[in-house]
Scaffold this active site. Structure first.
Site, PDB file in Angstrom:
ATOM      1  N   GLU A 178       0.925  -1.309   0.135  1.00 50.94           N
ATOM      2  CA  GLU A 178       0.073  -0.125   0.124  1.00 50.94           C
ATOM      3  C   GLU A 178       0.895   1.029  -0.017  1.00 50.94           C
ATOM      4  OE1 GLU A 178      -2.828  -0.241   3.281  1.00 50.94           O
ATOM      5  OE2 GLU A 178      -3.635  -2.184   2.573  1.00 50.94           O
ATOM      6  N   MET A 221       4.769   6.896   2.486  1.00 54.31           N
ATOM      7  CA  MET A 221       4.053   6.110   3.532  1.00 54.31           C
ATOM      8  C   MET A 221       3.729   4.835   3.024  1.00 54.31           C
ATOM      9  SD  MET A 221       3.244   9.435   4.302  1.00 54.31           S
ATOM     10  CE  MET A 221       3.271  10.573   5.495  1.00 54.31           C
ATOM     11  N   PRO A 222       4.968   3.959   2.848  1.00 55.55           N
ATOM     12  CA  PRO A 222       4.340   2.680   2.460  1.00 55.55           C
ATOM     13  C   PRO A 222       4.081   1.616   3.567  1.00 55.55           C
ATOM     14  CG  PRO A 222       6.207   3.404   1.089  1.00 55.55           C
ATOM     15  CD  PRO A 222       6.078   4.166   2.278  1.00 55.55           C
ATOM     16  N   TYR A 223       3.305   0.855   3.441  1.00 56.53           N
ATOM     17  CA  TYR A 223       2.925  -0.098   4.223  1.00 56.53           C
ATOM     18  C   TYR A 223       2.880  -1.644   3.535  1.00 56.53           C
ATOM     19  CZ  TYR A 223       0.254  -3.736   6.899  1.00 56.53           C
ATOM     20  OH  TYR A 223      -0.193  -4.935   7.692  1.00 56.53           O
ATOM     21  N   HIS A 273       6.893   0.685   6.683  1.00 56.87           N
ATOM     22  CA  HIS A 273       6.562  -0.602   7.612  1.00 56.87           C
ATOM     23  C   HIS A 273       6.346  -1.882   6.743  1.00 56.87           C
ATOM     24  CE1 HIS A 273       5.726   2.162  11.450  1.00 56.87           C
ATOM     25  NE2 HIS A 273       5.578   2.735  10.254  1.00 56.87           N
TER      26      HIS A 273
END
Lengths: 71, 71, 71, 71, 71, 71
Positions: free
Chosen positions: B7, C1-3, C41
């Protein structure tokens, strides 16, 4: 390091409501778990009414029958 | 049988970058876990900036203030 | 902001392999998307062989037949 | 309280097919686990072909080569 | 029909904290989106410290160095 | 290339029930979407009763009150 995913039906959620969701959920995690908000990520995913099923029916069909998820 | 979900915020990720992400992550799994790449699936999900929160704020608001996630 | 979420079958992945997966995937995202690793994350989730199905069969059953996911 | 997420490539899934997926999956859970369908949620997420990777390749590239996922 | 997934590192979250998370997050959704709490599901998933990576490092390694996620 | 995640409360789901879930859901996808079952993955995740909330309450608390999810 919390990560939160919120899935809701796409029914006109406004930018202000999204901001309130992000602030509210981050605050709950910060207060209860004592987590640094700068390590807390919240992702909102809106789901089309044809793509959410409940009780074996598409929500779009339930809405056409006048059934809502409002309290 | 790995499955990977990536994501990222929707900020102009190109088709070529997506291909590189898929190839790179598949390669990491193949090398470290010795997995058959034909059983390795990678899914990329771009998230609108209004829908990602960090530190209790929408990323769209952080971007308006000039705060980026670039290294 | 990768997840990033990595789901793999639980088949003896070591702590060192997990560290290598985290470092490797974070590096791929940093290189290709120019993301700050401190906003990246990675979560690994191991899945019991009874809980993963492929081709309509439990992986535990496939393993009993000698079918692996190795390359 | 089951929750099911179905991720499929975005390749012309119709509203009727989605309804059939929701009804079929809910029925499987109700029959096998004896769950109340009114506590069973099913969410379908279509993934663009550029965003799904398999064997290290974008599905969009595989489709251009004539490789399908049909049985 | 909201569904919320909360992923946190497994670091001694108590049953009472989990109950407070569920009540708090459900309340945020009910207040902001006017959703029926009986259609609101919240799932908590604790992640072992070896399985969460941040900044390219396992959280278990970060904790050994005295780095916490506390505010 | 479907991927399906099934989350259910951990209440004694047997290996045979899991196999039936995997076979049943794979069959639904194969029949409705004409997908190759060898490209269809199904993952089951059991959730402890303290970790699932519904109507703002932990399911473990609801079960103590005699409230079930059975049909």
């Amino acid at each position: 390091m919390p990560y939160v995913k919120i899935e809701v039906t796409r029914e006109g959620v406004t930018r202000q409501q999204k901001q309130a969701l992000i602030a509210g959920v981050t605050n709950v995690l910060t207060e209860i778990l004592n987590k640094d908000p700068n390590l807390t990520h919240v992702v909102i995913q809106e789901i089309d009414l044809d793509d959410w099923g409940y009780g074996g029916e598409q929500v779009s069909v339930l809405r056409e029958r006048g059934i809502t998820a409002n309290k």
